[in-house]
Write an enzyme that holds these catalytic residues in place. Structure first.
Site, PDB file in Angstrom:
ATOM      1  N   GLY A  50       0.831  -1.344  -0.036  1.00 51.37           N
ATOM      2  CA  GLY A  50       0.043   0.038   0.041  1.00 51.37           C
ATOM      3  C   GLY A  50       0.784   1.255   0.012  1.00 51.37           C
ATOM      4  N   ASN A  52       1.260   3.670  -2.364  1.00 53.72           N
ATOM      5  CA  ASN A  52       1.064   4.441  -3.338  1.00 53.72           C
ATOM      6  C   ASN A  52       0.518   5.957  -2.730  1.00 53.72           C
ATOM      7  OD1 ASN A  52      -1.405   3.381  -2.755  1.00 53.72           O
ATOM      8  ND2 ASN A  52      -2.186   3.553  -4.882  1.00 53.72           N
ATOM      9  N   THR A  53       0.132   6.029  -1.508  1.00 50.68           N
ATOM     10  CA  THR A  53      -0.406   7.258  -1.058  1.00 50.68           C
ATOM     11  C   THR A  53       0.112   7.551   0.463  1.00 50.68           C
ATOM     12  OG1 THR A  53      -2.327   6.607  -0.207  1.00 50.68           O
ATOM     13  CG2 THR A  53      -2.466   7.686  -2.507  1.00 50.68           C
ATOM     14  N   TYR A 204     -12.713  -1.970  12.284  1.00 50.25           N
ATOM     15  CA  TYR A 204     -11.543  -1.399  12.053  1.00 50.25           C
ATOM     16  C   TYR A 204     -10.640  -1.621  13.423  1.00 50.25           C
ATOM     17  CZ  TYR A 204      -7.595   2.080  11.331  1.00 50.25           C
ATOM     18  OH  TYR A 204      -6.273   2.612  11.471  1.00 50.25           O
TER      19      TYR A 204
END
Length: 320
Positions: A50, A52-53, A204
């Site tokens: 993950g 990419n940001t 979460y």
């Protein structure tokens, strides 16, 4: 009624004014710890999910700048390539590569690992950074609730497939991005996939507690291998993780001064990945580049072992 309204407005005005006045000091406090290590990573290989940001991209950049070959495993390859291009543009000497990995699909995880193991000879640092937060109720391809599926089970499977390579590359480190939210989590063994009732916040929190428990149990199993694993709370970062919640987005916008930038949020991941003084530290939880409090439910060896067994069962794997 009018009087009360005026009082509330005046109160909010005062609070806002104070926040503006003290913003620089608040910022300094909110920024938290900084990774002071200057370790070079020449010849080292890093895999980060993950990336990419946000925090992931910052972590990838910082490790690449230190000389590591950084492999960014992303679900959205186009976004990943954009992020990699922006890292290369800022730092032309860096080695960053993008590979496709969808943690919500065990077939994708297995295909990724098979290809990775065929092409990469060493793995010194593995960072579990990808995550979903407070998304509407959805299931992964394999029928897992999305939070527990991606944040815990996907990374669990990925680690099991790459652990041999990590051991052969030792000393090696695994960093698991968890959260302070683990304090509010409970592993609901009777309903792990929230089929009985679903609350995105609780789902979460459960997945972030699972990260802490996984870290502790994996550390126990890796004793004597020179592969360490630690979990981190990156801080409350202004990232696009809140995109699913309007209320959170408003809250984050109002309190932006209290929040970390992705660069600040990446510091603890970096610290756990590179700091010399952590070479033999394993199974711990960090925040602001320092050991952090772990909730009692995150310290239970029994829960950690049970979660391990259930995870193996759900994924149909044996991992001793």
């Amino acid at each position: 009624g009018m009087m009360l309204l005026l009082l509330i407005v005046a109160g909010l005005g005062v609070v806002t004014l104070l926040v503006i006045l003290f913003a620089p000091h608040i910022r300094k406090y909110a920024a938290g710890g900084v990774c002071r290590s200057t370790v070079s990573l020449d010849g080292k290989t890093v895999l980060i999910t993950g990336a990419n940001t946000g925090i992931g991209k910052e972590t990838a950049m910082e490790l690449a700048v230190r000389g590591a070959r950084v492999i960014m495993a992303c679900r959205d390859v186009d976004k990943g390539e954009e992020a990699a291009a922006s890292i290369r543009a800022a730092h032309p000497e860096t080695q960053v590569e993008v590979r496709e990995l969808d943690l919500a699909d065990t077939c994708s995880i297995r295909a990724f690992a098979q290809k990775f193991l065929g092409e990469v000879n060493h793995l010194h640092i593995l960072i579990h950074n990808a995550g979903v937060m407070m998304c509407p109720y959805t299931k992964t391809i394999d029928g897992f609730e999305m939070h527990i599926g991606v944040n815990h089970l996907g990374h669990f499977l990925l680690t099991s497939l790459l652990i041999g390579l990590l051991k052969r590359s030792a000393p090696a480190r695994i960093v698991v991005v968890s959260s302070l939210a683990h304090n509010f989590g409970w592993i609901r063994f009777h309903d792990l996939h929230s089929q009985g009732s679903y609350n995105s916040g609780l789902a979460y929190c459960q997945s972030k507690l699972a990260n802490v428990l996984f870290t502790r149990e994996l550390a126990r199993r890796l004793k004597g291998t020179d592969v360490t694993v630690n979990s981190v709370h990156p801080g409350t970062v202004n990232s696009d993780l809140t995109r699913h919640s309007t209320l959170m987005t408003i809250f984050f916008t109002v309190f932006a001064t209290f929040l970390k930038t992705p660069r600040e949020g990446a510091q603890t991941s970096l610290y756990c990945a590179v700091a010399d003084e952590l070479h033999s530290v394993s199974g711990k939880h960090f925040s602001d580049c320092a050991p952090a409090f772990v909730a009692p439910q995150g310290r239970s060896e029994e829960t950690a072992r049970r979660l391990w067994d259930v995870s193996c069962e759900l994924l149909g794997i044996e991992w001793d």
